[in-house]
Design an enzyme around this catalytic site. Structure first.
Site, PDB file in Angstrom:
ATOM      1  N   ASP A  79      -8.294   8.114  -8.738  1.00 34.52           N
ATOM      2  CA  ASP A  79      -6.605   8.026  -8.587  1.00 34.52           C
ATOM      3  C   ASP A  79      -6.179   8.730  -7.536  1.00 34.52           C
ATOM      4  O   ASP A  79      -6.454  10.259  -7.663  1.00 34.52           O
ATOM      5  CB  ASP A  79      -5.847   8.131  -9.987  1.00 34.52           C
ATOM      6  CG  ASP A  79      -4.459   7.739 -10.065  1.00 34.52           C
ATOM      7  OD1 ASP A  79      -4.294   7.215 -10.781  1.00 34.52           O
ATOM      8  OD2 ASP A  79      -3.786   8.402  -8.948  1.00 34.52           O
ATOM      9  N   ASP A 105      -3.293   2.693  -5.344  1.00 34.28           N
ATOM     10  CA  ASP A 105      -3.796   4.157  -5.307  1.00 34.28           C
ATOM     11  C   ASP A 105      -5.058   4.419  -6.404  1.00 34.28           C
ATOM     12  O   ASP A 105      -5.428   5.172  -6.438  1.00 34.28           O
ATOM     13  CB  ASP A 105      -2.813   5.172  -5.222  1.00 34.28           C
ATOM     14  CG  ASP A 105      -2.483   5.707  -6.746  1.00 34.28           C
ATOM     15  OD1 ASP A 105      -2.364   4.727  -7.541  1.00 34.28           O
ATOM     16  OD2 ASP A 105      -2.285   6.887  -6.823  1.00 34.28           O
ATOM     17  N   GLU A 106      -5.274   3.425  -7.157  1.00 37.79           N
ATOM     18  CA  GLU A 106      -6.405   3.713  -8.179  1.00 37.79           C
ATOM     19  C   GLU A 106      -7.453   2.481  -8.467  1.00 37.79           C
ATOM     20  O   GLU A 106      -6.809   1.269  -8.012  1.00 37.79           O
ATOM     21  CB  GLU A 106      -5.885   4.227  -9.420  1.00 37.79           C
ATOM     22  CG  GLU A 106      -5.041   2.993 -10.071  1.00 37.79           C
ATOM     23  CD  GLU A 106      -4.612   3.580 -11.617  1.00 37.79           C
ATOM     24  OE1 GLU A 106      -5.250   3.786 -12.283  1.00 37.79           O
ATOM     25  OE2 GLU A 106      -3.339   3.499 -11.609  1.00 37.79           O
TER      26      GLU A 106
HETATM   27  P1  TTP Z   1       0.547   7.157  -9.400  1.00 38.92           P
HETATM   28  O1  TTP Z   1      -0.861   7.148  -9.386  1.00 38.92           O
HETATM   29  O2  TTP Z   1       1.188   6.965 -10.884  1.00 38.92           O
HETATM   30  O3  TTP Z   1       1.423   8.470  -8.862  1.00 38.92           O
HETATM   31  P2  TTP Z   1       1.028   9.045  -7.721  1.00 38.92           P
HETATM   32  O4  TTP Z   1      -0.186   8.627  -7.184  1.00 38.92           O
HETATM   33  O5  TTP Z   1       2.230   9.360  -6.734  1.00 38.92           O
HETATM   34  O6  TTP Z   1       0.874  10.630  -8.365  1.00 38.92           O
HETATM   35  P3  TTP Z   1      -0.435  11.227  -9.213  1.00 38.92           P
HETATM   36  O7  TTP Z   1      -1.181  10.005  -9.379  1.00 38.92           O
HETATM   37  O8  TTP Z   1      -0.976  12.349  -8.464  1.00 38.92           O
HETATM   38  O9  TTP Z   1       0.183  11.887 -10.419  1.00 38.92           O
HETATM   39  O10 TTP Z   1       1.446   5.908  -8.855  1.00 38.92           O
HETATM   40  C1  TTP Z   1       0.737   5.545  -7.336  1.00 38.92           C
HETATM   41  C2  TTP Z   1       1.931   5.049  -6.493  1.00 38.92           C
HETATM   42  O11 TTP Z   1       2.616   4.059  -7.098  1.00 38.92           O
HETATM   43  C3  TTP Z   1       3.019   6.307  -6.171  1.00 38.92           C
HETATM   44  O12 TTP Z   1       2.522   7.044  -5.114  1.00 38.92           O
HETATM   45  C4  TTP Z   1       4.191   5.414  -5.805  1.00 38.92           C
HETATM   46  C5  TTP Z   1       4.109   4.214  -6.832  1.00 38.92           C
HETATM   47  N1  TTP Z   1       4.623   4.398  -7.893  1.00 38.92           N
HETATM   48  C6  TTP Z   1       6.116   3.645  -7.737  1.00 38.92           C
HETATM   49  O13 TTP Z   1       6.465   3.159  -6.996  1.00 38.92           O
HETATM   50  N2  TTP Z   1       6.961   3.905  -9.075  1.00 38.92           N
HETATM   51  C7  TTP Z   1       6.566   4.589 -10.221  1.00 38.92           C
HETATM   52  O14 TTP Z   1       7.331   4.262 -11.381  1.00 38.92           O
HETATM   53  C8  TTP Z   1       5.021   4.966 -10.200  1.00 38.92           C
HETATM   54  C9  TTP Z   1       4.684   5.585 -11.727  1.00 38.92           C
HETATM   55  C10 TTP Z   1       4.445   4.866  -9.103  1.00 38.92           C
HETATM   56 MG    MG Z   2      -2.092   8.467  -8.183  1.00 43.97          MG
END
Ligand code: TTP
Ligand code: MG
Length: 396
Positions: free
Chosen positions: A8, A103-104
């Protein structure tokens, strides 16, 4: 025992912006739009999280919490592009990659360890390559199932690297809140709290019967997850996808000849779409809906993938017969193929159900003719004879 990695990316959209704009590095970056606009924060850099900014928060609130933040619009195309590059790196270690979002992703590296070393080493290499090649940081979790691997990747963000071994799974889980279990949303959490269950450890101590009594089948799932048990396979995008066609008749029918023609027509359409998309499928599913709107689906998995209408039809017909379709008046018939795999045209016959080169070539020729002259340019004798009764718009 399986070896699963969950990757992730850290603050994904914001990190891409910082990577593309060196001036933003080390600064609170908030992606989502203008702080005076309506709308919400997509994500923000870890520097911005110190101010209390979070995903899904109104941008105006983020503006109040972090007035000196760098507010940026969402550049989805760019994030998709980088996501593609990340997934390409992951696929170098195994074809069993299941992306959950941009992203994961999960990787099943059980079969890759011989080639690339233990899962922990693969995970470390992946993190290193994402850093060197893309200038981005990721968190990874390694475990023997998906639930624990995903949990692990989240335990020490950002730049987390957490391995959960089978023996320690229960003790790692015990102190965590029940909301960490898959399927436990705010409602279930509240319900569990009323039962006195706050941590996963509380659930571990409860006999499965009492969970089943209160929560039914979901209670059993919770019990298993709380003990770190999760059998779900890593499913690639291709496998999750299916290609199918169905037809609803203007009038319900029990005319067997007619139904068999329809079934063949559907199989031909499905096979043609499989070939067009360069995939072959291993699971054939037939769907029937009768006069009373009762829907029956029957499926079987073949020894190898196919994109042959002949093979699909053989199995589809057998499935329809198993479902006793001769005794029903039907209003809908459908056929689909799933468990898809990519086929290279040439190596196709090496691994498919059929080792018949001539038939492969015949299909290629028929596809070419249809591409040039339309779907009805060439058709099977059986269809011509039987399809007269079917209004054209209902033929598939
Ligand atoms: P996440 O993996 O939940 O968040 P992140 O990568 O920004 O941060 P981290 O994993 O380090 O906690 O989500 C991935 C992407 O998805 C994020 O960069 C932006 C998008 N996203 C949104 O557009 N709205 C949201 O509510 C969430 C949670 C994520
Ligand atoms: Mg993330």
């Amino acid at each position: 025992m399986r070896r699963i990695i969950h990757v992730d990316m850290d603050a994904f959209y914001a990190s891409v912006e910082q990577r593309d704009h060196p001036a933003y590095r080390g600064k609170p970056v908030i992606v989502g739009g203008d702080p005076h606009s309506r709308g919400v924060v997509s994500t923000c850099s870890y520097e911005a999280r110190k101010f209390g900014v979070r995903s899904a928060m109104p941008l105006r609130e983020a503006g109040r919490l972090c007035p000196h933040g760098i507010f940026l619009p969402v550049r989805m195309g760019r994030y998709q592009e980088i996501s593609g590059a990340i997934m390409a790196i992951l696929r170098e270690y195994t074809p069993l990659v299941e992306p959950l979002s941009l992203d994961e992703a999960f990787l099943d590296v059980t079969g890759s360890e011989k080639l690339f070393g233990p899962a922990e080493q693969i995970a470390a290499e992946i993190v290193g390559r994402i850093d060197r090649q893309l200038g981005l940081s990721a968190s990874v979790g390694v475990a023997h199932n998906k639930f624990l691997a995903k949990l692990a990747s989240d335990l020490q963000k950002p730049k987390g690297f957490v391995v959960i071994n089978q023996e320690e799974a229960r003790s790692v889980l015990a102190p965590l809140p029940v909301s960490r279990l898959w399927g436990v949303g705010p409602k279930t959490e509240e319900y569990l709290r009323k039962m006195g269950l706050v941590t996963i450890g509380d659930i571990q101590r409860l006999p499965v019967e009492s969970l089943r009594r209160n929560l039914g089948a979901a209670g059993e799932d919770l019990h298993r997850l709380a003990h770190g048990i999760d059998d779900r396979p890593v499913v690639t995008e291709e496998e999750a996808k299916s290609i199918g066609h169905e037809v609803t008749f203007p009038e319900d029918t029990d005319d067997r000849d007619f139904l068999e023609s329809v079934l063949l027509d559907l199989c031909i359409r499905v096979a043609r779409r499989l070939r067009k998309e360069g995939v072959a499928g291993r699971t054939v599913t037939v769907k029937l809906r009768d006069t009373d709107f009762v829907t029956i689906t029957r499926r079987r998995t073949l020894a190898g993938p196919t994109d042959f209408e002949e093979t699909i039809y053989d199995h589809a017909l057998a499935l329809a017969q198993e479902a006793n379709w001769a005794k029903k008046r039907l209003r809908l018939v459908g056929v689909s193929l799933s468990s898809l795999q990519k086929t290279g045209l040439k190596q196709l016959s090496l691994f498919t159900e059929e080792k018949n080169e001539d038939l492969h070539r015949l299909h290629e020729t028929i596809d070419l003719i249809k591409d040039r002259f339309g779907e009805d340019a060439i058709t099977r004798g059986r269809l011509l004879r039987k399809s007269r009764g079917i209004p054209a718009e209902h033929r598939g």
